[in-house]
Design an enzyme around this catalytic site. Structure first.
Site, PDB file in Angstrom:
ATOM      1  CD  GLU A  47      -3.146  -1.041   2.078  1.00  0.00           C
ATOM      2  OE1 GLU A  47      -3.069  -0.246   3.039  1.00  0.00           O
ATOM      3  OE2 GLU A  47      -4.124  -1.787   1.889  1.00  0.00           O
ATOM      4  CD  GLU A  89      -3.899  -5.853   3.001  1.00  0.00           C
ATOM      5  OE1 GLU A  89      -4.754  -5.161   3.599  1.00  0.00           O
ATOM      6  OE2 GLU A  89      -2.685  -5.620   3.027  1.00  0.00           O
TER       7      GLU A  89
HETATM    8  O1  AHR Z   1      -5.146  -5.977   6.841  1.00  0.00           O
HETATM    9  C1  AHR Z   1      -5.041  -4.859   7.658  1.00  0.00           C
HETATM   10  C2  AHR Z   1      -4.322  -3.706   6.993  1.00  0.00           C
HETATM   11  O2  AHR Z   1      -5.116  -3.222   5.933  1.00  0.00           O
HETATM   12  C3  AHR Z   1      -3.021  -4.013   6.331  1.00  0.00           C
HETATM   13  O3  AHR Z   1      -1.940  -3.965   7.203  1.00  0.00           O
HETATM   14  C4  AHR Z   1      -2.885  -2.921   5.313  1.00  0.00           C
HETATM   15  O4  AHR Z   1      -2.159  -3.322   4.193  1.00  0.00           O
HETATM   16  C5  AHR Z   1      -4.315  -2.566   4.990  1.00  0.00           C
HETATM   17  O5  AHR Z   1      -4.530  -1.204   5.059  1.00  0.00           O
END
Ligand code: AHR
Length: 502
Positions: free
Chosen positions: A173, A292
């Site tokens: 990210e 994610e």
């Molecule tokens: O999964 C939780 C968080 O969400 C992770 O660390 C990050 O990559 C995202 O913002």
């Protein structure tokens, strides 16, 4: 009763389902690692300190790949802190989640755990505070057979054989203002390109994931992808996508339509990848690592009030309810519908932190509501994804317009002559009649119709009551004269399993 029609035809192929779309994620965050997968004092802990009760649930899910060690955590992580003698590992201030990281678990221990969990590692390198130099050293430490500084150090640490990690994420990210070492697309694109080069020079067998946007809501989306891929297209195999949803306004119709947003997000990223491909006159097609995705909002208030600098405090501990399981089912259907381009995906995360598996320190482990659609898709959703040519009644939603009551996709396993239909009925007022044309699948019969339904949309599974939301096999799907009929209960997740002959 309203009726939805579909056609199952083995030629309506979307693409091969890469089993890695049923991946998950373990971050050094909250109780994911410590008292999630690793709790040496737990009654079920093995000699390495891994909870056997959790390992059993992970194996039940047949998770093919697990991303590690972050997440936001990785952008401040010095991987060298987590290898070598445990008593010499530093305790660090962990800035992403404002905790203390003891480093009791690190890369080698994760490799051990992954073996026991029958899973593969998807490693992430720190491109927040560090660059290609630390990344190439980590690849050498993990994957080089021996006879060099870092690979020999691994052997001295007790791991003579290389881990052979194949998949690596180039940071996490990097567009997000919350990220340690956030970068512009130009800055990240350059760093990622140079890191990718040297990582592959160390081990040409690895595959790399470039960071896409943290979500479609970021103002830099999708220009971020276009710029990053301008720099990295020739050096990576995947671009990442992340998304989380929540029912903050308690508006079920809108919440269950969120998977349409996910679908649109995927289409946009695919288009952007193909734009860069065309611009570069490239013959290579980039794939998506949706590394994610989940529901995340229940724990926000709790986490905002947390006292900083604790070791493994409860964080992001969303207690999922029944409606969350429906959305997770819809998101799985969406991933399968893009099986031609989405080749990896990680339900974020696996244990305790926004997770299908919950634990108590020293106590039991249990299945959250979202465990079930994830389990069904992972176990039955392998083979080839099939488009179902659905005609469904709709409901009107202010944000999404006409939302189909039925969302469904199928997978076919040609070898075993099985077909599985995954379907969600979004209707709030009653069951939906399913009318399926199966003329292209003569001789198939229904072997099981699994249903996840609940009168209480807010029902949850807890340590005290772990079976409040569980599936049953009492669905009424049937085939007669090559016509599939079923009643999908209102607001339900359905798995209709078909097999030839037998
Ligand atoms: O999964 C939780 C968080 O969400 C992770 O660390 C990050 O990559 C995202 O913002």
């Amino acid at each position: 009763m309203q009726t939805a029609r579909l056609t199952v035809h083995p030629d309506f192929q979307i693409g091969a389902v890469d089993p890695r779309i049923y991946g998950s994620f373990i971050e050094h965050l909250g109780r994911a690692v410590y008292s999630g997968i690793y709790e040496p004092d737990h009654p079920t802990a093995d000699g390495d300190g891994f909870r056997q009760d959790v390992l059993d649930l992970v194996r039940e899910l047949r998770v093919p790949i697990v991303r590690y060690p972050g997440g936001n955590f990785v952008s401040g992580y010095n991987w060298e802190d987590g290898v070598g003698p445990k008593d010499q590992r530093p305790r660090r201030l962990e800035l992403a989640w404002r905790t203390i990281e003891t480093n009791a678990m690190g890369t080698n221990e994760f490799a051990d755990w992954a073996k026991k969990a029958d899973t593969e590692a998807m490693m992430a390198v720190n491109l927040g505070t560090r660059d290609g130099d630390a990344a190439r050293n980590l690849v050498e430490y993990c994957n080089h057979p021996g006879g060099s500084y870092w690979s020999d150090l691994r052997a001295r640490h007790g791991y003579k054989e290389p881990h052979g990690f194949k998949t690596w994420c180039l940071g996490n990210e990097m567009d997000g203002p919350w990220q340690i070492g956030r970068k512009t697309a130009e800055e990240y694109g350059r760093v990622a390109c140079e890191a990718a080069k040297v990582m592959k020079w160390v081990d040409p067998a690895i595959e790399l994931v470039a960071c896409g946007s943290s979500g479609s809501g970021l103002p830099t989306f999708p220009a971020w992808e276009a710029t990053v891929l301008e720099h990295t297209y020739d050096h990576v195999e995947y671009v990442s996508m992340h998304t989380y949803y929540g029912n903050r306004n308690n508006d079920l119709g809108n919440y269950l339509a969120r998977s349409l947003d996910m679908d649109h997000f995927i289409r946009t990223v695919v288009a952007t990848c193909d734009f860069v491909k065309a611009k570069k006159r490239s013959r290579k097609t980039l794939h998506i690592s949706f590394d994610e995705w989940n529901v995340w909002y229940h724990s926000e208030q709790h986490d905002a009030e947390m006292t900083p600098w604790q070791v493994a405090p409860p964080q992001l501990e969303d207690i999922y309810n029944f409606e969350d399981a429906l959305l997770v089912g819809l998101m799985l259907i969406t991933l399968l519908r893009h099986a031609d381009r989405v080749k990896m995906a990680c339900l974020a995360q696996l244990v305790n932190v926004i997770a299908p598996i919950m634990t108590e320190n020293g106590g039991p482990a249990w299945r959250q509501t979202i465990f079930y659609p994830y389990l069904h898709a992972s176990v039955y959703g392998r083979g080839t994804a099939l488009n179902l040519n659905i005609q469904s009644p709709t409901y009107d939603n202010k944000e999404f317009g006409d939302v189909p009551l039925l969302d469904a996709v199928a997978t076919a396993d040609g070898e075993n002559e099985t077909v599985t239909i995954f379907a969600v009925n979004r209707a709030q007022d009653g069951p939906l009649a399913l009318d399926g044309d199966l003329r292209s699948l003569p001789g198939y019969r229904v072997t099981e119709h699994i249903v996840l339904e609940n009168a209480d949309m807010k029902a949850t599974n807890t340590a005290a009551n772990p079976h409040a939301v569980v599936p049953h096999s009492g669905g009424d799907a049937a085939i007669q004269d090559e016509r599939l009929t079923a009643h999908l209960p209102k607001l339900s997740w359905n798995v209709i399993r078909l097999a030839k002959g037998r």
